[in-house]
Design a protein around this motif. Sequence first.
Motif, PDB file in Angstrom:
ATOM      1  N   PHE A  64      15.094  12.008   4.585  1.00 15.96           N
ATOM      2  CA  PHE A  64      14.366  11.865   3.328  1.00 15.96           C
ATOM      3  C   PHE A  64      13.469  10.646   3.450  1.00 15.96           C
ATOM      4  N   VAL A  65      12.155  10.871   3.479  1.00 17.49           N
ATOM      5  CA  VAL A  65      11.178   9.803   3.672  1.00 17.49           C
ATOM      6  C   VAL A  65      10.485   9.552   2.342  1.00 17.49           C
ATOM      7  N   THR A  66      10.548   8.307   1.857  1.00 14.58           N
ATOM      8  CA  THR A  66       9.978   7.997   0.544  1.00 14.58           C
ATOM      9  C   THR A  66       9.378   6.600   0.539  1.00 14.58           C
ATOM     10  N   ASN A  67       8.453   6.402  -0.369  1.00 12.48           N
ATOM     11  CA  ASN A  67       7.844   5.077  -0.549  1.00 12.48           C
ATOM     12  C   ASN A  67       8.525   4.312  -1.679  1.00 12.48           C
ATOM     13  N   GLN A  68       9.731   4.713  -2.037  1.00 10.23           N
ATOM     14  CA  GLN A  68      10.457   4.096  -3.138  1.00 10.23           C
ATOM     15  C   GLN A  68      11.499   3.098  -2.640  1.00 10.23           C
ATOM     16  N   GLU A  69      11.645   2.015  -3.409  1.00  8.47           N
ATOM     17  CA  GLU A  69      12.712   1.069  -3.115  1.00  8.47           C
ATOM     18  C   GLU A  69      14.055   1.681  -3.494  1.00  8.47           C
ATOM     19  N   LEU A  70      15.021   1.495  -2.638  1.00 10.07           N
ATOM     20  CA  LEU A  70      16.370   1.989  -2.910  1.00 10.07           C
ATOM     21  C   LEU A  70      17.365   0.861  -2.640  1.00 10.07           C
ATOM     22  N   PHE A 111      14.816   7.124   4.829  1.00  9.85           N
ATOM     23  CA  PHE A 111      13.701   6.260   5.204  1.00  9.85           C
ATOM     24  C   PHE A 111      13.061   5.772   3.902  1.00  9.85           C
ATOM     25  N   HIS A 112      13.603   4.693   3.341  1.00  8.59           N
ATOM     26  CA  HIS A 112      13.131   4.146   2.069  1.00  8.59           C
ATOM     27  C   HIS A 112      11.989   3.170   2.332  1.00  8.59           C
ATOM     28  N   LEU A 113      11.465   2.581   1.261  1.00  8.49           N
ATOM     29  CA  LEU A 113      10.248   1.770   1.351  1.00  8.49           C
ATOM     30  C   LEU A 113      10.359   0.662   2.395  1.00  8.49           C
ATOM     31  N   GLU A 114      11.411  -0.121   2.342  1.00 11.86           N
ATOM     32  CA  GLU A 114      11.526  -1.247   3.281  1.00 11.86           C
ATOM     33  C   GLU A 114      11.599  -0.751   4.721  1.00 11.86           C
ATOM     34  N   ARG A 115      12.323   0.339   4.932  1.00 11.32           N
ATOM     35  CA  ARG A 115      12.480   0.843   6.293  1.00 11.32           C
ATOM     36  C   ARG A 115      11.175   1.428   6.813  1.00 11.32           C
ATOM     37  N   VAL A 116      10.463   2.171   5.981  1.00 11.45           N
ATOM     38  CA  VAL A 116       9.185   2.744   6.406  1.00 11.45           C
ATOM     39  C   VAL A 116       8.183   1.642   6.703  1.00 11.45           C
ATOM     40  N   ALA A 117       8.142   0.608   5.852  1.00 13.28           N
ATOM     41  CA  ALA A 117       7.218  -0.509   6.075  1.00 13.28           C
ATOM     42  C   ALA A 117       7.541  -1.226   7.382  1.00 13.28           C
ATOM     43  N   ARG A 176       0.828  -1.216   0.000  1.00 11.03           N
ATOM     44  CA  ARG A 176       0.000   0.000   0.000  1.00 11.03           C
ATOM     45  C   ARG A 176       0.857   1.258   0.000  1.00 11.03           C
ATOM     46  N   LEU A 177       2.029   1.192   0.583  1.00  8.11           N
ATOM     47  CA  LEU A 177       2.927   2.338   0.502  1.00  8.11           C
ATOM     48  C   LEU A 177       3.363   2.579  -0.940  1.00  8.11           C
ATOM     49  N   LEU A 178       3.736   1.491  -1.638  1.00  7.44           N
ATOM     50  CA  LEU A 178       4.200   1.641  -3.014  1.00  7.44           C
ATOM     51  C   LEU A 178       3.085   2.125  -3.935  1.00  7.44           C
ATOM     52  N   GLN A 179       1.861   1.696  -3.655  1.00  7.21           N
ATOM     53  CA  GLN A 179       0.712   2.093  -4.484  1.00  7.21           C
ATOM     54  C   GLN A 179       0.013   3.324  -3.891  1.00  7.21           C
ATOM     55  N   TRP A 180       0.787   4.264  -3.408  1.00  7.54           N
ATOM     56  CA  TRP A 180       0.245   5.439  -2.719  1.00  7.54           C
ATOM     57  C   TRP A 180      -0.621   6.283  -3.658  1.00  7.54           C
ATOM     58  N   PRO A 197       5.468   9.185  -4.612  1.00  2.00           N
ATOM     59  CA  PRO A 197       4.737   9.012  -5.869  1.00  2.00           C
ATOM     60  C   PRO A 197       4.031   7.660  -5.897  1.00  2.00           C
ATOM     61  N   ARG A 198       3.211   7.447  -6.914  1.00  2.00           N
ATOM     62  CA  ARG A 198       2.573   6.149  -7.072  1.00  2.00           C
ATOM     63  C   ARG A 198       3.466   5.253  -7.916  1.00  2.00           C
ATOM     64  N   ASP A 199       3.646   4.034  -7.490  1.00  3.98           N
ATOM     65  CA  ASP A 199       4.478   3.038  -8.168  1.00  3.98           C
ATOM     66  C   ASP A 199       5.965   3.393  -8.077  1.00  3.98           C
ATOM     67  N   GLN A 200       6.763   2.382  -8.391  1.00  2.00           N
ATOM     68  CA  GLN A 200       8.204   2.552  -8.353  1.00  2.00           C
ATOM     69  C   GLN A 200       8.672   3.431  -9.505  1.00  2.00           C
TER      70      GLN A 200
END
Length: 440
Positions: free
Chosen positions: A124-130, A152-158, A36-40, A94-97
Amino acid sequence: MHVDQTNLPGEPAGKFGDRGIKYEEDVTRTDETWFRLLQWTQGQAPSERLAAQVLAYSGFNDIDPSHPLGGKDGGRDAICSKDGRPWIMAVYFPRDQQPFNVIKSKFESDLAGAAKHQPYGLAFVTNQELRLSERANLKELGAGKDVTIDLFHLERVAHVLDEPSMSPVRKQYLDIDPGPLPIAVELDILGSARRFVGSEEVLDWWLEHAPEKERQRHVRSRQEHVQNPISALRLLPMQPPAPTPLTKTELEQRIERWERRVRQAWTESEDHLAATAWPGLRFRLRNTGEVFLNDVQAIITIEGVRGLQYLHRDRFEQAKLLPPVFPARRDPYAWVEPGFYDDLRIADYPVTWKNLDDSVEITLDLRHLRPHPVWESEADDIVLVHSGDIGGTEVAARWTVTAQGYGEVHEGEVRTIPVEPVSFLDSLEEVSGGDEPSDE
């Protein structure tokens, strides 16, 4: 989940999954937070508020959002602090990677805006994989502007949002039902494990001192017997005759047997002193959740120790610690206080324990554990004796909690208990009131 059919020609793979497996709509994904984070789709304002919650959980303080609903923010989505230093928060959801060059461009823009305010760091907080290399790339950009970067990338935020205490945030921003509130319990172990210092020196002194005293008594007794033989006769009909003094050979044989017994039982002697001179452990359980817990059981396993039943100082007996060569005769009519009172417990007393192989298992059974007040044991229940490496400074305590209505076991963070070296003579002085060991 069940297999329905494989993808038909011309149908997108996503309908039945990458492997042609159709998933029921009510199946909960194990990576639902990540997905759900990635599909924001909720826009900028909720993403900035969610990011602020993630930073607050991660130790940032004084979080002050700029304009989540729109407006000039001067290159700062929020200002905050950590360890007394100023930080700036930047958010990109953003929505999607997105391709890395797009993420990097957004990061560079946020970094340039933040650098104008000369902060210590940029979160830097993001819903993107890094990937690891991509994270290193972005951190190097921060080093070029003398700004510390915390990504704070996707895995860390999740991971942060999947923490049990973050379930309300997960529900508010991702609409993920937390289900039953998790067990949230904190344990404090009050006290320490101890080990004796100087015990062997006391043992050697006693093995030399007590026999010498008996040899001197033997000489005096033999002389009195020779000089006053009538003392061995019975003066009254019911009076037993005085015992005939041992020969020198018999005395030495008696001393030899006594020395063997004392050495073999020295650990028990040390335990008697420890149980009466040392304080016992106490325990504190704190319910930090938002529910009342019933039928709570906490099991604590402490490694590298032995447990002793705590005894009041009045229960100390010097003869158990430093047994004489010839035990004193007991008056058959004297009252002897029974020792079984030491093991008595109040009905439903919540603390029990047992020794295992090189460890102690302590069980706390509580009918109820409310969020307030904190539960604390009321007595010194168990004395810990360190049985591991003599140089050890602490021992580990692992613990679990179960409660009625919860099918899972809550595993708490490992606690450490300090190990204190304690002088044998100081402990003896505490229980004997400062008197020297008696020969009598």
